[in-house]
Design a protein around this motif. Structure first.
Motif, mmCIF file in Angstrom:
data_model
loop_
_atom_site.group_PDB
_atom_site.id
_atom_site.type_symbol
_atom_site.label_atom_id
_atom_site.label_comp_id
_atom_site.label_asym_id
_atom_site.label_seq_id
_atom_site.Cartn_x
_atom_site.Cartn_y
_atom_site.Cartn_z
ATOM 1 N N LEU A 161 0.831 -1.209 0.000
ATOM 2 C CA LEU A 161 0.000 0.000 0.000
ATOM 3 C C LEU A 161 0.863 1.257 0.000
ATOM 4 C CD1 LEU A 161 -2.979 0.870 0.095
ATOM 5 C CD2 LEU A 161 -2.766 0.991 2.574
ATOM 6 N N ILE A 162 1.944 1.256 0.750
ATOM 7 C CA ILE A 162 2.835 2.421 0.789
ATOM 8 C C ILE A 162 3.406 2.698 -0.600
ATOM 9 C CG2 ILE A 162 5.045 3.266 1.675
ATOM 10 C CD1 ILE A 162 4.403 1.859 4.300
ATOM 11 N N GLY A 163 3.879 1.648 -1.272
ATOM 12 C CA GLY A 163 4.435 1.828 -2.604
ATOM 13 C C GLY A 163 3.405 2.313 -3.610
ATOM 14 N N MET A 164 2.181 1.822 -3.521
ATOM 15 C CA MET A 164 1.137 2.244 -4.453
ATOM 16 C C MET A 164 0.706 3.681 -4.204
ATOM 17 S SD MET A 164 -1.067 -1.323 -4.572
ATOM 18 C CE MET A 164 -2.342 -0.675 -5.654
ATOM 19 N N VAL A 165 0.610 4.079 -2.942
ATOM 20 C CA VAL A 165 0.246 5.461 -2.625
ATOM 21 C C VAL A 165 1.327 6.416 -3.118
ATOM 22 C CG1 VAL A 165 -0.150 7.098 -0.743
ATOM 23 C CG2 VAL A 165 -1.217 4.845 -0.679
ATOM 24 N N HIS A 166 2.586 6.043 -2.938
ATOM 25 C CA HIS A 166 3.687 6.890 -3.390
ATOM 26 C C HIS A 166 3.630 7.118 -4.890
ATOM 27 C CE1 HIS A 166 8.052 7.349 -4.650
ATOM 28 N NE2 HIS A 166 7.813 8.419 -3.926
ATOM 29 N N TYR A 167 3.221 6.110 -5.637
ATOM 30 C CA TYR A 167 3.149 6.243 -7.094
ATOM 31 C C TYR A 167 1.922 7.037 -7.536
ATOM 32 C CZ TYR A 167 3.164 5.040 -12.032
ATOM 33 O OH TYR A 167 3.172 5.112 -13.401
ATOM 34 N N MET A 168 0.776 6.825 -6.878
ATOM 35 C CA MET A 168 -0.477 7.389 -7.358
ATOM 36 C C MET A 168 -0.774 8.786 -6.817
ATOM 37 S SD MET A 168 -1.446 5.212 -9.471
ATOM 38 C CE MET A 168 -2.826 6.255 -9.913
ATOM 39 N N LEU A 169 -0.129 9.197 -5.735
ATOM 40 C CA LEU A 169 -0.441 10.496 -5.140
ATOM 41 C C LEU A 169 -0.250 11.663 -6.111
ATOM 42 C CD1 LEU A 169 -1.369 12.015 -2.644
ATOM 43 C CD2 LEU A 169 1.009 12.080 -1.851
ATOM 44 N N PRO A 170 0.844 11.741 -6.876
ATOM 45 C CA PRO A 170 0.950 12.854 -7.836
ATOM 46 C C PRO A 170 -0.150 12.839 -8.893
ATOM 47 C CG PRO A 170 3.094 11.836 -7.468
ATOM 48 C CD PRO A 170 2.084 10.941 -6.835
ATOM 49 N N LEU A 171 -0.555 11.654 -9.346
ATOM 50 C CA LEU A 171 -1.601 11.576 -10.359
ATOM 51 C C LEU A 171 -2.955 11.999 -9.800
ATOM 52 C CD1 LEU A 171 -0.615 8.214 -12.083
ATOM 53 C CD2 LEU A 171 -0.012 10.550 -12.742
ATOM 54 N N PHE A 172 -3.182 11.751 -8.519
ATOM 55 C CA PHE A 172 -4.409 12.234 -7.876
ATOM 56 C C PHE A 172 -4.352 13.741 -7.667
ATOM 57 C CE2 PHE A 172 -6.589 13.478 -3.963
ATOM 58 C CZ PHE A 172 -7.876 13.048 -4.224
ATOM 59 N N LEU A 173 -3.183 14.242 -7.357
ATOM 60 C CA LEU A 173 -3.043 15.654 -6.995
ATOM 61 C C LEU A 173 -3.300 16.581 -8.176
ATOM 62 C CD1 LEU A 173 -2.180 17.603 -4.702
ATOM 63 C CD2 LEU A 173 0.144 17.424 -5.582
ATOM 64 N N LEU A 174 -2.928 16.163 -9.384
ATOM 65 C CA LEU A 174 -3.011 17.060 -10.540
ATOM 66 C C LEU A 174 -4.432 17.566 -10.799
ATOM 67 C CD1 LEU A 174 -0.488 15.381 -13.013
ATOM 68 C CD2 LEU A 174 -0.245 17.573 -11.842
ATOM 69 N N PRO A 175 -5.448 16.718 -10.971
ATOM 70 C CA PRO A 175 -6.793 17.258 -11.217
ATOM 71 C C PRO A 175 -7.379 17.988 -10.016
ATOM 72 C CG PRO A 175 -6.871 14.868 -10.979
ATOM 73 C CD PRO A 175 -5.439 15.238 -11.038
ATOM 74 N N VAL A 176 -7.041 17.553 -8.812
ATOM 75 C CA VAL A 176 -7.573 18.242 -7.622
ATOM 76 C C VAL A 176 -6.968 19.643 -7.513
ATOM 77 C CG1 VAL A 176 -7.834 18.129 -5.123
ATOM 78 C CG2 VAL A 176 -7.895 16.031 -6.463
ATOM 79 N N TYR A 177 -5.669 19.743 -7.749
ATOM 80 C CA TYR A 177 -5.005 21.046 -7.711
ATOM 81 C C TYR A 177 -5.564 21.973 -8.786
ATOM 82 C CZ TYR A 177 -1.327 24.505 -8.498
ATOM 83 O OH TYR A 177 -0.633 25.669 -8.687
ATOM 84 N N ALA A 178 -5.793 21.431 -9.988
ATOM 85 C CA ALA A 178 -6.352 22.254 -11.069
ATOM 86 C C ALA A 178 -7.740 22.761 -10.707
ATOM 87 C CB ALA A 178 -6.400 21.434 -12.358
ATOM 88 N N ALA A 179 -8.565 21.915 -10.081
ATOM 89 C CA ALA A 179 -9.914 22.334 -9.699
ATOM 90 C C ALA A 179 -9.869 23.390 -8.598
ATOM 91 C CB ALA A 179 -10.720 21.118 -9.243
ATOM 92 N N MET A 180 -9.003 23.210 -7.603
ATOM 93 C CA MET A 180 -8.928 24.171 -6.512
ATOM 94 C C MET A 180 -8.312 25.496 -6.952
ATOM 95 S SD MET A 180 -7.960 21.968 -3.121
ATOM 96 C CE MET A 180 -9.114 20.782 -2.434
ATOM 97 N N ARG A 181 -7.412 25.429 -7.916
ATOM 98 C CA ARG A 181 -6.784 26.668 -8.389
ATOM 99 C C ARG A 181 -7.776 27.553 -9.135
ATOM 100 N NH1 ARG A 181 -2.127 25.812 -12.627
ATOM 101 N NH2 ARG A 181 -4.004 25.191 -13.766
ATOM 102 N N ASP A 182 -8.798 26.939 -9.738
ATOM 103 C CA ASP A 182 -9.795 27.701 -10.498
ATOM 104 C C ASP A 182 -10.887 28.302 -9.620
ATOM 105 O OD1 ASP A 182 -8.457 27.129 -12.822
ATOM 106 O OD2 ASP A 182 -9.679 25.379 -13.319
#
Length: 294
Positions: A161-182
């Motif tokens: 789980l630690i390894g999977m979270v480390h890989y997927m966290l940036p991919l999750f962050l991109l659309p959330v950051y784009a939505a919050m920035r707008d």
């Protein structure tokens, strides 16, 4: 009210659509060869017995096996655990990045995206070095006296789980950051000026307006992790067996292409169903938002 359309403009629009469709035909042909044909071959292979006869015996054998359903449960546990951790870690991080100055946000985003610049295999073995019993994390914990013996951080569900979270966290962050920035800062300031606390602002303004990005990031994380192979294979140590690992072992150990094809179809169907659910949720949210504005 009747809207008159110029026939010449309509004809030009049709010609333009045909032109762009003709440009996409080579790409569609390549996609068909690279994706659709292998899927059709797998479907055909799933109905073939070892003797080369068409049968449904492969489906009966795979779907009646408890190991198949155990692997499916493990797959969902890993995907849901990764998704929950990404939401818990990524949403506050995206909120902090969206509220930071542009230069600071760009620097922090570069650090967040840094794992994507490294091969997943290298990162997975890096976590193996960190998490094993004689690794850096356990060595630091025992040396500081926080633990009396090394913790089981790898070759189990936790390490995977630690390894999977480390890989997927940036991919999750991109659309959330784009939505919050707008999100308009005036809305946040107006709610704060009306006496709303920070928690109320986040709950009633920021989260509803960024829900589309959270759903999109969740879809990316969940669908992507359903087919994870390298991280469970290395960090799971043979004790964490999702569907992807079971497909590989069915081929490498038993050379059973029929059963492996059935497992592949099961994984494809699960992925498609999850994708449809996320798309439906995304459209429902968009319709609710449109109705609210109307």
């Amino acid at each position: 009210m009747t809207v008159l359309v110029d026939p010449a403009l309509a004809a030009d629009a049709r010609r333009e659509r045909r032109f762009f469709l003709s440009l996409s035909l080579p790409a569609l042909f390549v996609v068909g060869l690279a994706a659709i044909l292998p899927i059709l071959w797998i479907i055909r292979q799933s109905f073939l017995s070892i003797a080369g006869e068409y049968t449904v015996g492969n489906y009966e054998k795979v779907l009646s096996s408890g190991l198949t359903w155990l692997a499916l449960v493990t797959t969902f546990e890993l995907s849901l655990g990764t998704l929950f951790a990404c939401i818990l870690l990524g949403t506050p991080l995206a909120f902090a990045l969206a509220g930071a100055r542009p230069r600071v946000a760009n620097v922090l985003m570069a650090f967040v995206m840094l794992p994507l610049w490294t091969s997943i295999l290298v990162r997975t073995y890096g976590w193996l070095v960190l998490l094993r019993r004689d690794g850096l994390i356990n060595a630091a914990l025992t040396a500081s006296g926080l633990t009396s013996e090394p913790l089981p951080l790898v070759y189990n569900f936790t390490g995977t789980l630690i390894g999977m979270v480390h890989y997927m966290l940036p991919l999750f962050l991109l659309p959330v950051y784009a939505a919050m920035r707008d999100i308009e800062t005036d809305l946040v300031r107006a709610s704060a000026s009306m006496g709303a606390t920070l928690g109320q602002v986040i709950r009633t303004v920021i989260l509803p307006l960024s829900a589309g990005g959270i759903v999109s990031g969740s879809m990316i994380v969940f669908i992507y992790t359903i087919g994870f192979f390298i991280t469970p294979a290395v960090l799971g140590g043979g004790k964490v067996n999702p569907l992807s690992i079971r497909i590989e072992r069915t081929l490498s150990t038993f050379q059973d292409w029929g059963s492996a094809s059935v497992l592949g179809i099961l994984l494809l169907v699960v992925t498609a169903l999850v994708g449809v659910m996320f798309v439906a949720a995304r459209r429902l949210m968009a319709q609710n938002r449109t109705g609210a504005h109307a």
